[in-house]
Design an enzyme around this catalytic site. Structure first.
Site, short mmCIF file in Angstrom:
data_model
loop_
_atom_site.label_atom_id
_atom_site.label_comp_id
_atom_site.label_asym_id
_atom_site.label_seq_id
_atom_site.Cartn_x
_atom_site.Cartn_y
_atom_site.Cartn_z
N LYS A 56 0.84 -1.22 0.00
CA LYS A 56 0.00 0.00 0.00
C LYS A 56 0.86 1.26 0.00
CE LYS A 56 -1.45 1.57 4.06
NZ LYS A 56 -1.44 2.95 4.56
N ASN A 57 1.86 1.30 0.88
CA ASN A 57 2.64 2.52 1.04
C ASN A 57 3.55 2.80 -0.14
OD1 ASN A 57 1.38 3.06 3.39
ND2 ASN A 57 3.10 2.59 4.75
N ARG A 127 -3.40 10.89 4.34
CA ARG A 127 -2.20 11.72 4.29
C ARG A 127 -1.37 11.48 3.02
NH1 ARG A 127 1.40 14.37 7.79
NH2 ARG A 127 3.59 13.92 7.37
N CYS A 151 -3.73 14.02 13.66
CA CYS A 151 -4.00 12.59 13.54
C CYS A 151 -3.88 11.89 14.87
CB CYS A 151 -3.09 11.94 12.53
SG CYS A 151 -1.49 11.55 13.17
N ARG A 156 2.33 15.03 13.18
CA ARG A 156 2.67 14.78 11.78
C ARG A 156 2.62 16.00 10.87
NH1 ARG A 156 0.27 9.00 10.26
NH2 ARG A 156 2.02 9.02 8.87
N ASP A 342 5.29 0.69 11.87
CA ASP A 342 4.05 0.06 11.40
C ASP A 342 3.93 -1.40 11.83
OD1 ASP A 342 3.44 2.46 10.27
OD2 ASP A 342 3.76 1.84 8.19
N ILE A 364 9.12 7.04 16.58
CA ILE A 364 8.74 7.75 15.34
C ILE A 364 7.51 8.64 15.57
CG2 ILE A 364 8.16 7.53 12.88
CD1 ILE A 364 10.87 6.32 13.45
N ARG A 434 -8.51 -0.19 5.11
CA ARG A 434 -7.61 0.80 4.52
C ARG A 434 -6.29 0.15 4.13
NH1 ARG A 434 -5.95 4.92 8.02
NH2 ARG A 434 -5.13 5.70 6.08
C1 UD1 Z 1 5.08 6.88 6.17
C2 UD1 Z 1 4.12 5.71 6.08
C3 UD1 Z 1 3.64 5.30 7.46
C4 UD1 Z 1 4.82 5.02 8.37
C5 UD1 Z 1 5.79 6.20 8.37
C6 UD1 Z 1 7.07 5.92 9.13
C7 UD1 Z 1 2.99 6.00 3.96
C8 UD1 Z 1 1.73 6.33 3.25
N1 UD1 Z 1 2.98 6.09 5.28
O1 UD1 Z 1 4.36 7.98 6.74
O2 UD1 Z 1 2.83 4.13 7.34
O3 UD1 Z 1 4.34 4.82 9.69
O4 UD1 Z 1 6.17 6.53 7.01
O5 UD1 Z 1 7.68 4.77 8.63
O6 UD1 Z 1 3.97 5.66 3.35
N2 UD1 Z 1 7.79 14.69 10.08
C9 UD1 Z 1 8.02 16.04 10.33
N3 UD1 Z 1 7.91 16.92 9.27
C10 UD1 Z 1 7.58 16.52 8.02
C11 UD1 Z 1 7.35 15.14 7.78
C12 UD1 Z 1 7.47 14.24 8.84
O7 UD1 Z 1 8.32 16.43 11.45
O8 UD1 Z 1 7.50 17.36 7.11
C13 UD1 Z 1 7.93 13.72 11.21
C14 UD1 Z 1 6.64 12.96 11.50
O9 UD1 Z 1 5.78 13.69 12.36
C15 UD1 Z 1 7.18 11.70 12.17
C16 UD1 Z 1 8.50 11.47 11.41
O10 UD1 Z 1 8.84 12.72 10.81
O11 UD1 Z 1 7.46 11.92 13.51
C17 UD1 Z 1 8.45 10.41 10.36
O12 UD1 Z 1 7.34 10.65 9.51
P1 UD1 Z 1 7.34 10.23 7.98
O13 UD1 Z 1 8.46 9.29 7.72
O14 UD1 Z 1 7.27 11.47 7.15
O15 UD1 Z 1 5.98 9.43 7.86
P2 UD1 Z 1 4.96 9.46 6.66
O16 UD1 Z 1 5.66 9.62 5.36
O17 UD1 Z 1 3.85 10.36 6.99
#
Ligand code: UD1
Length: 453
Positions: A56-57, A127, A151, A156, A342, A364, A434
């Site tokens: 999915k991701n 997201r 969320c 996030r 995850d 995380i 989902r």
């Molecule tokens: C993706 C995955 C999700 C997984 C996560 C971490 C998808 C659709 N989702 O989510 O299932 O749990 O990676 O492996 O692929 N952060 C910031 N600023 C930003 C972006 C992120 O501070 O601009 C922080 C987030 O709040 C979090 C950390 O960075 O604490 C990691 O988040 P991120 O790796 O970006 O997760 P997603 O891409 O949202």
């Protein structure tokens, strides 16, 4: 932060069951089930074969990558029946893409884009839709994308996505809940972007944006997840010039245009890991079809310590439990190749019945222990201290009526139900829909007593 029912982010969090109208989709659209609960009578060991779906991701991001070309894109092994995939199709169709799907095949053409706006009503469902920002801005020079909201598993933010695009010369204005981004005349410029923190989504957005930028972009402290490597490999087939995938420094030389291609989505490592834990907890031997052990190395070490044997056999993985009662093991979530956040809830479900204790540390997301009170209602002994939880194994869980607030928390309750004494009812299964294709059929097919109600 929004309330749970209003919650808007994708991935592993909750959202309203009513938020997905799905009425813009073609006739082959899989319909959401009107059954809203899963019932499980625990105690059956698992024997047989489970087919693993495409990730999915990864598929969600590959769909965004189609915005980078006007030519046809063909995907195989796409988990089309997932709600999140349906939301993403809805968004692409809103933008003007032609989308067709049948079984696990998916075709998208972004040759006639009508709007560069991703509206709140669609983005709030998931997201992953923020990932249209980079491709739209890079190919068309402008994009207006709703900010995802708060969320259930943490705040996030998307600051790193936005800062990275600004470093590539974009002007970004946040107004009325929207990200309004414009590229400079002549298009985005290559840049050296150092992420202050490892982010899967920011790495992917900037990777896609950089493919059509002028000059070279270097992404430093980039995420290394297998889904990003798969996305990058698809972009390379489309004509992008990318090196360093799977390392913390990715280098992209911008090209003028990209072409369509065929791509098969990698197997879902989180679905794979979830069924490995199911077999480890319930006992028996199962074969996971079309699964890749190499994407789960951090999890495998912990599973082996716990007493679960996992071996690759061709394209399949064979799982069996080595000992009568699994051992308590400590885990800490980290960016890939560390233990995936995850998989944290599922591993915690495993620990609830282990011999001895295990400590689970979440680094995380700051609010990802919502499954703890529900597992405790089933008789587990878990205490949370800050971002760590001590799980003391108990002899037996007891079936109960439970409710989860996010995707992986929901599946952790299903896992607990497989081994609990008596009946477990898991409410709000739209979370599961989902991210898990036909979980009832897959677990029922290997002997679990599980059905929708
Ligand atoms: C993706 C995955 C999700 C997984 C996560 C971490 C998808 C659709 N989702 O989510 O299932 O749990 O990676 O492996 O692929 N952060 C910031 N600023 C930003 C972006 C992120 O501070 O601009 C922080 C987030 O709040 C979090 C950390 O960075 O604490 C990691 O988040 P991120 O790796 O970006 O997760 P997603 O891409 O949202």
């Amino acid at each position: 932060m929004q309330t749970e029912a209003e919650n808007t982010w994708d991935n592993e969090e909750s959202r309203s069951p009513n938020s997905n109208s799905g009425n813009t989709l073609e006739n082959t659209e899989p319909q959401a089930s009107s059954l809203t609960k899963i019932k499980i009578i625990g105690g059956n060991p698992l024997y047989g074969t489970i087919p693993i779906s495409g990730a999915k991701n990864c598929a969600l991001k590959l769909m965004c990558a189609t915005l980078l070309t006007g030519e046809d894109m063909y995907f195989e092994n796409s988990p089309n029946s997932l709600r999140d995939m349906r939301s993403q199709r809805e968004l692409l169709e809103y933008l003007g893409c032609k989308v067709e799907h049948e079984g696990s095949a998916l075709t998208i053409n972004a040759g006639d884009i009508q709007t560069y706006t991703a509206p709140y009503d669609i983005v709030r469902k998931m997201r992953g839709s923020i990932l249209v920002l980079g491709p739209l801005l890079s190919r068309f020079g402008e994009a207006k994308v709703s900010l995802p909201g708060g969320c259930a598993i943490g705040t996030r933010p998307v600051d790193m996505h936005i800062n990275g695009l600004e470093e590539m010369g974009a002007t970004v204005i946040l107004d009325e809940g929207y990200i309004n981004a414009k590229a400079p005349a002549g298009g985005l410029q290559g840049a050296k972007i150092l992420f202050p923190k490892v982010s899967v989504g920011a790495t992917e957005n900037l990777l896609m944006a950089a493919t059509l930028a002028n000059g070279t972009t270097v992404l430093a402290n980039a995420a290394k997840e297998p889904e990003i490597v798969d996305l990058g490999e698809c972009l390379i087939k489309m004509g992008a010039k990318i090196s360093g995938l799977g390392t913390d420094t990715i280098r992209i030389e911008g090209v003028k245009s990209l072409n369509g291609t065929h791509h098969s989505v990698i197997p879902d490592r989180i679905e794979t890991g979830t069924y490995i834990i199911a077999a480890g907890m319930a006992g028996g031997t199962i074969q996971l079809q079309n699964a890749r052990i190499d994407t789960l190395s951090a999890v495998l070490g912990h599973l082996s310590q716990a007493g679960i044997e996992v071996t690759q056999s061709g394209n399949d993985i064979v799982v069996s439990r080595e000992i009568e009662r699994l051992n308590g093991v400590d885990i800490m979530t980290e960016p890939y190749p560390g233990f995936p956040t995850d998989m944290q809830a599922q591993f915690m479900a495993l620990l609830t019945r282990a011999e001895g204790a295990g400590m689970v540390t979440e680094t995380i997301f700051e609010n990802r222990f919502m499954h703890v009170p529900e597992l405790n209602r089933m008789g587990a002994d878990i205490t949370v201290q800050g971002n760590s939880a001590i799980v003391r194994g108990v002899e037996q869980l007891k079936g109960a009526e439970v409710m989860a607030t996010d995707l992986r928390a929901s599946v952790a309750l299903v896992l607990a139900g497989l081994v609990a004494e008596g009946e477990t009812t898991v409410n709000r299964i739209y979370h599961l829909e989902r991210g898990y294709e036909d979980i009832v059929g897959k677990l029922g097919g290997v002997g679990a007593n599980i059905y929708k109600a």
